[in-house]
Design a protein around this motif. Structure first.
Motif, PDB file in Angstrom:
ATOM      1  N   VAL C 141      50.399  14.054 -13.414  1.00  0.00           N
ATOM      2  CA  VAL C 141      50.162  12.652 -12.972  1.00  0.00           C
ATOM      3  C   VAL C 141      49.258  12.125 -14.059  1.00  0.00           C
ATOM      4  O   VAL C 141      49.450  10.874 -14.353  1.00  0.00           O
ATOM      5  N   LEU C 142      48.567  12.941 -14.515  1.00  0.00           N
ATOM      6  CA  LEU C 142      47.841  12.616 -15.792  1.00  0.00           C
ATOM      7  C   LEU C 142      48.578  11.887 -16.927  1.00  0.00           C
ATOM      8  O   LEU C 142      47.856  10.804 -17.731  1.00  0.00           O
ATOM      9  N   LYS C 143      49.717  12.330 -16.979  1.00  0.00           N
ATOM     10  CA  LYS C 143      50.735  11.727 -18.077  1.00  0.00           C
ATOM     11  C   LYS C 143      51.579  10.578 -17.537  1.00  0.00           C
ATOM     12  O   LYS C 143      52.333  10.148 -18.115  1.00  0.00           O
ATOM     13  N   MET C 144      51.187  10.198 -16.218  1.00  0.00           N
ATOM     14  CA  MET C 144      52.041   9.200 -15.769  1.00  0.00           C
ATOM     15  C   MET C 144      51.402   7.786 -15.604  1.00  0.00           C
ATOM     16  O   MET C 144      50.161   7.698 -15.799  1.00  0.00           O
ATOM     17  N   TYR C 145      52.023   6.648 -15.465  1.00  0.00           N
ATOM     18  CA  TYR C 145      51.461   5.489 -15.089  1.00  0.00           C
ATOM     19  C   TYR C 145      51.456   5.220 -13.691  1.00  0.00           C
ATOM     20  O   TYR C 145      52.316   5.915 -12.727  1.00  0.00           O
ATOM     21  N   PRO C 146      50.470   4.403 -13.124  1.00  0.00           N
ATOM     22  CA  PRO C 146      50.317   4.395 -11.628  1.00  0.00           C
ATOM     23  C   PRO C 146      51.796   4.066 -10.913  1.00  0.00           C
ATOM     24  O   PRO C 146      51.783   4.481 -10.090  1.00  0.00           O
ATOM     25  N   ILE C 147      52.576   3.329 -11.570  1.00  0.00           N
ATOM     26  CA  ILE C 147      53.745   2.758 -10.895  1.00  0.00           C
ATOM     27  C   ILE C 147      54.737   3.809 -10.493  1.00  0.00           C
ATOM     28  O   ILE C 147      55.370   3.785  -9.661  1.00  0.00           O
ATOM     29  N   GLU C 148      54.575   5.107 -11.413  1.00  0.00           N
ATOM     30  CA  GLU C 148      55.350   6.320 -11.190  1.00  0.00           C
ATOM     31  C   GLU C 148      54.839   7.012  -9.771  1.00  0.00           C
ATOM     32  O   GLU C 148      55.598   7.950  -9.391  1.00  0.00           O
TER      33      GLU C 148
END
Lengths: 331, 290, 320
Positions: C141-148
């Motif tokens: 999740v640290l590599k993701m955007y909130p929308i994901e």
């Protein structure tokens, strides 16, 4: 992302087809039989009849059915055949336009990009302090309400005539034989370029500054801003996030504003007799050079569509949401 | 918890209260009123026709010719006050039509959704991306006779897309609210729901949209007139500037010819924008300064 | 230690005058305590939480002190409070779903936020990952955007983020209201787990959903119209409340486990008073079945039994 670009391209292609169709239709279906006027205007010219013959058989081809005429028009278009100019007879319209295009790019590109950058930064600063806000905001509204040509006239009159600092006609000194990369030409070019540039720059600047100021204020009220504040993040960080997010709609706005800016550039060129498309259009109208006018129309549409596409690409690069194939939309 | 949940708002009187003490609104409306009055009263103070030769050319403003004369010997004041009315006509008709089309397209797309929305959306995007002025140039150039009404209508026909988009978004958010569901459940027709349930909730929004369209139409018309494709009969502020540039007002320093028309347009459009911001603050309590 | 609030009075400035949203709140929370804060909407529970987290206009501090870990918090000074926020006092906001910057990868946002607090992200990373595991979020999740992320994932991410610096007090504002029932339960249990692992010392859980409090809260404080009504252990509030308002509130819930005491209480006739010009004395007296002359004076918030506080003259009379 594929879907995003797919939709965009569909709209652009449809727009281009529609524009070409309008371009084809208007001379044929407007009241007053413009084509016969066209032909009559060619009549007295030396060699006019032959030139007319050549183009009319390929593009107008008035003796074939309507749909055939339409297809022929497209074929001529793809061969780069936009007809013969009357204003600079007998140069092909495409050549006349190609000569003008560099001046438009030299004027529009810096004016659009610099005013966008400067406006965004000033707007962001204005959102920060009440006193700046009270001065920049009214100034911004006045600038954005100013007709482009009027600001151009005022600047030309004041700096060109009253103070006599800048020339107010042409793109370079007529005594210079031809465009070249000499210092003489470049300095002359810049001096002539400055006033049209600054008047285009200023009007847009007002709009961007207001837009950015409003967007920042909106973003500062967004949940993520409040969360950062609740966690005691420094104002600097909160503002940076707000700015980064507020820039996104400003990019969309850039795409939406293109048409207006182009219109502004046209009249600015008219005021300063600057030899771009705008000046050509004025000449085309005054000389009833319809081929040239129609060619200019197509080029403007094409240019705006191309710019829109470039802005779309830029938007995808900066907004992760479009890359995720989720929402987020450009004009 | 916010104050609004605690206080029972007296909505109508509150809106009026904020409207009366909003400075932006006051300034904007005052400037607009000034020009509207001038449009009606101004022509009473001139005996000339706009293109009547009244004096030797390029007379500076004087007690006889308040705004001076052009290099062609026409009275600038006469042209100015008559040009003002053209400006307002274009604003009302062009801006009105633009708003109207925008409303119809936006409402329909937002309310119907689905395929209708998709198609209208594509149409909207197409018209949005086409530079309106380029199309207007082409149309106007082929018209032998051009009237101010026709000009306004053409402008309106090309100016609607952004209004449609904004209204579509608003309708989208409104149509999912409870009261609309209730109306739908009770078997109301789509059109009836739009006009009786959704539209009243958007009145303020529509007013704002109209104001912006009004200003936009004025600017577009001025641009068109300036290129020389304005009305073939009569006078307009854009045409005045066009003539000023064509007949050497800059070189001859006849500033009184080109300053008034541009200043009037800037003032009117600027006043419209500022009124718009003021109204927005009045309608939208979040924007009110505490 | 823990949190002490003394005479905290905060008004909400409007053009029509001051809304007296929080009047003389005096209470304390012990280390390790999870306190539920409940009441109808507009009762002042959000004003109370905002006063602790970020007291900015139109809120205005009238009087009172807030003491956390034996230090007085400069609640009215937005700038000086920044030193305490996140480190000592943190919040999981009501809008947790939208709390993260949509255009920053979560890891990058976390690192920028930590750096602004002079904490090295790289050094904190192992602990962050441990906590992600704990709330069952993949480390990606640290590599993701909130929308994901899904809504529940965003909620858990914000909980991890807010408690990263091990604050003494965490305010969880209506954190379960946007979630479905099973997620609600998981999120509520996570709060308890965070407390047990001492990521946070004490927690204020603001909600209108008393059933959630029954599951996780050690104590419950009830507010009415800007005044504290009653605070006691969860058992006491649910089974033997003393304040007439609490009694009616609990009775109006068909049974514990049924949600939403928030919408108008059908069991209690009348409406809460307008706080622009509230009645003097006990603000509940117009709806109170046992009100008497004394109630025109504001009742103090007194401890009638161990850890059981009530503001009601009738109750005082009974215990006197």
């Amino acid at each position: 992302m594929k879907r995003y670009f797919g939709r965009k391209l569909l709209v652009y292609i449809l727009t281009f087809v529609l524009a070409v169709t309008i371009d084809w239709m208007i001379p044929r279906f407007m009241p007053g039989d413009p084509i016969s006027i066209l032909i009559s205007r060619f009549g007295p010219r030396q060699g006019g009849y032959e030139a007319l013959q050549g183009y009319f058989t390929s593009a107008f081809g008035l003796d074939v059915p309507i749909w055939q005429q339409y297809l022929n028009f497209w074929r001529a278009l793809f061969q780069g055949d936009l007809g013969i100019s009357i204003y600079v007879f007998p140069t092909p319209v495409i050549d006349v336009i190609m000569r003008a295009i560099p001046y438009d790019i030299a004027l529009l590109l810096p004016a659009i990009l610099l005013s966008w950058l400067a406006g965004n930064n000033f707007g962001a600063i204005a959102a920060r302090s009440k006193r700046l806000d009270d001065t920049i905001l009214p100034l911004g509204y006045i600038l954005t309400a100013t007709p482009y040509m009027w600001l151009a006239i005022l600047l030309g009159w004041f700096f060109g005539i009253v103070l006599g600092i800048f020339p107010i006609a042409g793109a370079f000194d007529q005594s210079i034989p031809a465009p070249s990369f000499s210092w003489l030409f470049i300095s002359s070019f810049l001096v002539h370029w400055f006033l049209p540039f600054i008047s285009l720059f200023l009007v847009q600047f007002g709009g961007w500054a207001i837009g950015m100021r409003n967007m920042i204020i909106y973003e500062l009220e967004a949940d993520y801003s409040h969360y950062l504040e609740a966690l005691g993040a420094p104002t600097r960080l909160v503002r940076r996030y707000a700015f980064n997010n507020a820039v996104l709609p400003q990019i969309t706005g850039l795409a939406l504003q293109l048409g207006v800016v182009v219109a502004g550039a046209l009249v600015t060129e008219v005021v300063f007799s600057y030899p771009g498309i705008g000046y050509l259009i004025l000449q085309a109208i005054q000389n009833q050079d319809y081929f040239l006018l129609q060619g200019c129309f197509l080029f403007i549409i094409f240019g705006v569509l191309l710019a829109n596409f470039l802005i779309d690409v830029a938007y995808v690069l900066v907004d992760p949401r479009t890359r995720m194939g989720m929402q987020g939309e450009v004009g | 918890m916010t104050a609004s949940t605690v206080i029972e708002p007296k909505k109508r009187s509150e809106t009026l209260y904020f409207a009366l003490r909003n400075n932006k609104l006051r300034i904007g409306v005052l400037v607009l009123l000034f020009f509207i009055v001038l449009t009606f009263v101004g022509p009473m103070f001139t005996d000339y026709e706009p293109y009547q030769f009244v004096s030797s050319g390029a007379q500076p403003p004087s007690s006889e010719f308040w705004f001076g004369t052009t290099t062609l010997g026409h009275d600038v004041y006469t042209q100015f006050v008559l040009g003002l009315s053209s400006t307002f006509i274009v604003g009302i008709i062009g801006g009105g039509l633009g708003t109207l089309i925008g409303i119809v397209v936006g409402f329909t797309a937002g309310y119907r959704g689905g395929v209708v929305d998709e198609l209208l959306n594509i149409l909207t995007n197409i018209v949005l991306v086409i530079p309106a002025l380029a199309v207007l140039l082409l149309i106007a150039a082929y018209l032998e006779v051009r009237g101010i009404i026709a000009e306004s209508l053409f402008i309106g026909c090309l100016a609607w897309p952004w209004t449609a988009r904004a209204i579509r978004a608003q309708t989208f958010s409104l149509r999912n609210r409870d009261f609309v569901d209730l109306a739908r459940l009770s078997g109301m027709k789509a059109r009836k729901i739009i006009f009786s349930e959704i539209a009243p909730n958007m009145m303020s929004y529509l007013l704002l949209a109209f104001i912006l369209q009004f200003g936009g139409a004025i600017l577009t018309a001025a641009t068109l007139d300036f290129i020389g494709l304005g009305p073939t009969e009569g006078i307009s502020l854009g045409l005045m500037m066009n003539n000023a540039v064509l007949w050497g007002a800059l070189l001859l320093k006849v500033w009184w010819w080109f300053v008034p028309p541009g200043l009037a347009i800037t003032a009117i459009v600027g006043a419209l924008y500022i009124t718009n911001v003021g109204l927005d603050e009045v309608f939208n309590p979040k924007l009110r300064e505490m | 230690m823990g949190l002490q609030v003394e005479n905290l009075t905060v008004y909400y400035q409007t053009l029509r005058g001051s809304v007296q949203a929080l009047e003389d709140a005096t209470f304390s929370i012990a280390d390790g305590e999870i306190m539920g804060l409940a009441g109808e909407s507009g009762c002042g529970k959000s004003t109370l939480s905002n006063s602790l987290v970020r007291l900015v206009p139109p809120l205005k501090l009238i009087r009172g002190r807030v003491i956390l870990d034996d230090q007085e918090l400069p609640v009215a000074d937005v700038e000086r409070m920044n030193a305490y926020r996140f480190r000592q006092l943190s919040v999981v906001p009501q809008y947790a779903m939208n709390a993260m910057n949509p255009t920053r990868k979560i890891g990058r946002m976390t690192s920028e936020l930590l750096r602004s607090k002079r904490v090295d992200y790289r050094a904190a990373l192992p602990e962050i990952k441990r906590r992600l595991d704990l709330v069952k979020l993949p480390q990606e999740v640290l590599k993701m955007y909130p929308i994901e992320l899904s809504g529940g994932m965003k909620q858990r991410m914000v909980m991890v983020l807010s408690t990263l610096l091990n604050p003494s007090l965490l305010i969880a504002d209506e954190i379960t209201s946007a979630l479905d029932v099973s997620t609600q339960k998981a999120v509520a249990e996570m709060l308890v787990e965070f407390r047990n692992r001492e990521f946070v010392k004490s927690i204020i859980v603001i909600t209108h959903d008393i059933s959630i409090l029954y599951q996780i809260a050690d104590s419950i404080m009830i507010m009415y119209a800007g005044q504290l009504a009653e605070k006691a252990s969860t058992e006491t509030i649910i089974h033997s409340p003393e304040h007439p308002y609490t009694k009616m509130l609990i009775a109006s819930l068909p049974e514990v486990g049924v949600r939403y005491a928030d919408t108008r209480l059908t069991g209690i006739p009348g409406k809460p008073p307008l706080l622009l010009d509230p009645p003097v004395g006990c603000r509940f007296r117009h709806r109170c079945p046992v009100a008497f002359e004394k109630c025109v004076e504001a009742p103090p918030f007194l401890e009638i039994a161990k850890d059981h506080f009530v503001a009601c003259w009738e109750v005082f009379r009974k215990y006197a």
